[in-house]
Write a protein that holds these residues in place. Structure first.
Motif, short mmCIF file in Angstrom:
data_model
loop_
_atom_site.label_atom_id
_atom_site.label_comp_id
_atom_site.label_asym_id
_atom_site.label_seq_id
_atom_site.Cartn_x
_atom_site.Cartn_y
_atom_site.Cartn_z
N ARG A 1 128.69 30.61 22.27
CA ARG A 1 128.43 30.56 23.72
C ARG A 1 129.63 29.99 24.48
NH1 ARG A 1 122.77 31.21 24.35
NH2 ARG A 1 122.15 32.50 22.58
N GLU A 2 130.84 30.34 24.03
CA GLU A 2 132.06 29.90 24.70
C GLU A 2 133.15 30.95 24.51
OE1 GLU A 2 133.50 26.27 22.95
OE2 GLU A 2 132.72 26.80 20.98
N GLU A 3 134.37 30.64 24.96
CA GLU A 3 135.45 31.61 24.93
C GLU A 3 136.57 31.16 24.00
OE1 GLU A 3 136.84 32.30 28.88
OE2 GLU A 3 134.91 33.05 29.61
N PHE A 4 137.33 32.15 23.51
CA PHE A 4 138.47 31.86 22.63
C PHE A 4 139.55 32.89 22.93
CE2 PHE A 4 141.03 32.10 18.82
CZ PHE A 4 141.15 30.77 18.42
N THR A 5 140.78 32.42 23.16
CA THR A 5 141.90 33.31 23.43
C THR A 5 142.51 33.79 22.11
OG1 THR A 5 142.39 32.15 25.50
CG2 THR A 5 144.11 33.55 24.60
N LEU A 6 142.58 35.10 21.95
CA LEU A 6 143.12 35.67 20.72
C LEU A 6 144.65 35.72 20.78
CD1 LEU A 6 140.62 38.65 20.31
CD2 LEU A 6 140.55 36.43 19.13
N HIS A 7 145.30 35.21 19.74
CA HIS A 7 146.76 35.22 19.64
C HIS A 7 147.18 35.81 18.31
CE1 HIS A 7 147.49 32.80 23.22
NE2 HIS A 7 146.58 31.94 22.81
N ASP A 8 148.36 36.43 18.28
CA ASP A 8 148.98 36.90 17.04
C ASP A 8 148.01 37.75 16.22
OD1 ASP A 8 151.31 35.57 17.79
OD2 ASP A 8 150.57 33.69 16.96
N ARG A 9 147.57 37.24 15.07
CA ARG A 9 146.66 38.02 14.24
C ARG A 9 145.71 37.10 13.49
NH1 ARG A 9 150.03 41.55 10.50
NH2 ARG A 9 151.54 41.50 12.23
N GLY A 10 144.61 37.69 13.00
CA GLY A 10 143.62 36.91 12.28
C GLY A 10 142.40 37.74 11.95
N CYS A 11 141.31 37.06 11.60
CA CYS A 11 140.07 37.73 11.22
C CYS A 11 138.90 37.20 12.05
CB CYS A 11 139.77 37.50 9.73
SG CYS A 11 141.01 38.20 8.62
N ILE A 12 137.97 38.08 12.34
CA ILE A 12 136.75 37.74 13.10
C ILE A 12 135.55 38.12 12.26
CG2 ILE A 12 135.40 38.21 15.19
CD1 ILE A 12 138.06 39.09 16.52
N CYS A 13 134.56 37.22 12.20
CA CYS A 13 133.28 37.55 11.57
C CYS A 13 132.15 37.16 12.52
CB CYS A 13 133.10 36.79 10.24
SG CYS A 13 133.49 37.81 8.81
N LEU A 14 131.21 38.07 12.71
CA LEU A 14 130.09 37.83 13.61
C LEU A 14 128.92 37.27 12.82
CD1 LEU A 14 130.17 41.16 15.70
CD2 LEU A 14 131.52 39.06 16.01
#
Length: 333
Positions: free
Chosen positions: A301-314
């Motif tokens: 329930r918040e925000e995150f700025t994506l930088h460079d590269r990485g992985c996301i899991c829902l």
């Protein structure tokens, strides 16, 4: 019997004619109360009002808000404007033209900064305005110009006055020289970028941030050509800067469907704002991120700025062997 039926038919016909006449009369009255006119719509918003209530309590904070809104209302009327309404800590005003509105906006900022009652409170306001055609109906305003003015105040930061290229074009040359071009920006509800401007209301030497040099402007402009690349189950997706959010979730209408039981139907969005891709979580179980440098984050329930590269899991922590890992990479031109 036949005569009776004829009489009933005549009565129904007369009633229908009467109802139609009444309807036409009502529509005429409504049309008379509506009109489309050219006007400049201005929104002024008190910054950090939540902090006022936390620091001073409900009663005193409300008194401070009311005092500020009174100051803004007075400046509206001083420059031939009309206060349409106040919405919490925000005021909405209408002016006959852009020149009156911009002058009023500058005086509003000056008045709040110089008012003795507010000198120790470090109060700031932000203002957005736009000139265009509005629909006036029952002392309220409707239309695209109203929506754009509201978007401009949302673009503004504390102590700023933000407006559009269309509004600047209606200003006299002298006032145009007190503005600066902030470049193109994505505005919610608009398909294309809009050119936005800041009105410089502070005197020279009063602490106004100097304009960035040409090289810095080019660096900022290059952010608008950012791209975000996603990879999910072998599918590669390129996301370009857009006012349209990229949605992720279990529901079939999402831009990227992740059909897992820990994933919410509308789990998260990725939005492009001011040169950055922002991940916004709406879910129950949160969104987990693993960055290239090994850092791990949980966004719920918040925000995150994506930088460079990485992985996301829902919905669950990132694991190397998980099939539903979303890999991302941010690229700037």
């Amino acid at each position: 019997m036949m005569a009776s039926n004829e009489q009933n038919s005549q009565d129904h016909a007369e009633t229908a004619v009467g109802d139609l006449s009444s309807l036409v009369s009502v529509l005429d009255d409504q049309s008379a109360s509506r009109q489309r006119v050219a006007a400049t719509v201005l929104f002024a918003d008190i910054c950090g009002s939540t902090h006022l209530f936390e620091k001073y309590g409900d009663f005193q904070a409300r008194q401070i808000e009311s005092h500020i809104l009174d100051l803004l209302s007075a400046k509206t009327m001083q420059f031939d404007g009309t206060v349409i309404k106040t919405i919490g800590d925000e005021i909405m005003s209408r002016f006959p033209d852009a020149e009156h509105a911009v002058n009023a906006a500058c005086r509003m900022q000056e008045t709040v900064k110089s008012d003795p009652a507010l000198s120790e409170l470090i109060i700031s306001i932000k203002i957005g305005l736009h000139h265009g055609r509005v629909l006036v109906e029952q002392d309220d305003l409707f239309g695209d110009a109203v929506n754009l003015a509201a978007r401009m105040v949302s673009q503004a930061k504390a102590d700023q006055i933000i407006t559009t290229r269309e509004t600047i074009d209606f200003l006299p040359e002298e006032l145009q020289r007190t503005t600066r071009n902030l470049g193109q920006a994505w505005v919610r509800g608009k398909q294309d970028e809009m050119e936005i401007f800041e009105v410089l209301w502070q005197e020279e030497g009063s602490g106004l941030t100097q304009m960035v040099n040409t090289r810095q402007q080019e660096e900022v402009r290059s952010l608008l050509f950012a791209r975000l690349f996603l990879e999910y189950r072998g599918e590669k997706i390129e996301i370009e800067p857009s006012a349209q959010a990229f949605s992720l979730g279990r529901g079939n209408r999402n831009s990227l469907v992740v059909d897992q039981e820990m994933v919410s139907r509308s789990h998260a969005d990725i939005q492009f704002r001011q040169g950055k891709f922002i991940l916004i979580d709406h879910s129950t179980n949160g969104t987990y991120l693993l960055l290239e440098n090994g850092s791990r984050f949980l966004v719920r329930r918040e925000e995150f700025t994506l930088h460079d590269r990485g992985c996301i899991c829902l919905g669950h922590a990132v694991a190397d062997d998980a099939a539903d890992v979303i890999r991302y990479q941010c690229v700037h031109a």
